[in-house]
Design a protein around this motif. Structure first.
Motif: not given
Length: 236
Positions: A157-164, A166-172, A216-217, A197-208
């Motif tokens: 959600e935060t990614n989408a709101r920031l992208a709208a 101009g504060l996210s490129d959709g992936r970072q 990444p995905d 957060m560790r689980q999401l990082r290990e699954e290569r879904l999100c790195i914070f």
């Protein structure tokens, strides 16, 4: 222009240059707020509403033991407490989470806008309806998703709101929140958020890391959070 992000890239609504200039002229004061400062206390009598120009702000409720539940997060371009215009008092606190730049809009100016520019008045109403749609999604997230899903949904959600705006490129995107903040958003303990957060990082879904979120995905993260951006009314 201080209002350039207000209702930017929203479906079925757009502001003309004249409307943005009118809203800009309604701002009586611009303030820079330090991080972690309560701007509005529940029950305060209000005669203005706050447009967030830069930074992140929250609405929150504390229980009798001092534990906090965040009920909304606001990003640049949001009217943080436009609903204070008809209500005059709020049932929750409003606070800065990072350094925030805000524009104060007196309610008398909103009276003038609604009287003289009814189309712009309806667009302000649209903004409050967006807040309500996001609130319903937060209820769904807390009521139906497990821990991993809650965090994944919030980050999507935060990614989408920031992208709208101009504060996210959709992936970072930058996100100067702590894991404690995310625990108060998602109704989890700090320890549980750390595991997620560790689980999401290990699954290569999100790195914070270092106040930056990397996804990444995006499709995989959205699937984990059952995230459908329809409720954000973003113009694709």
């Amino acid at each position: 222009m201080l209002t350039e992000r207000f209702l930017r890239n929203k479906r079925n609504v757009s502001l003309s240059l004249g409307e943005r200039e009118c809203l800009e002229a309604a701002i009586s004061e611009v303030q820079t707020i330090e991080p972690r400062r309560v701007l509005v206390k529940a029950g305060d009598k209000l005669n203005h509403s706050t447009l967030l120009i830069d930074g992140i702000m929250s609405r929150h409720i504390d229980d009798h033991n001092g534990l906090r539940q965040l009920v909304a997060i606001h990003v640049p371009g949001d009217f943080v407490d436009l609903h204070a215009y008809p209500l005059k008092t709020l049932d929750h606190d409003v606070a800065s989470m990072t350094t925030a730049v805000v524009g104060m809009v007196p309610h008398g100016k909103l009276d003038d806008i609604i009287s003289e520019r009814p189309q712009l008045g309806r667009k302000l109403w649209y903004a409050t309806l967006l807040d309500a749609a996001i609130y319903r999604a937060w209820l769904f997230r807390l009521g139906r998703l497990a821990a991993v899903g809650r965090v994944a949904h919030f980050l999507c959600e935060t990614n989408a709101r920031l992208a709208a705006v101009g504060l996210s490129d959709g992936r970072q995107f930058p996100l100067a929140l702590t894991q404690t903040d995310i625990s108060e958003i998602c109704g989890l303990t700090h320890v549980h958020v750390n595991r997620v957060m560790r689980q999401l990082r290990e699954e290569r879904l999100c790195i914070f890391r270092l106040s930056v979120v990397e996804i990444p995905d995006p499709v995989g993260l959205a699937a984990r959070g059952q995230f459908d951006p329809t409720y954000l009314y973003i113009d694709q």
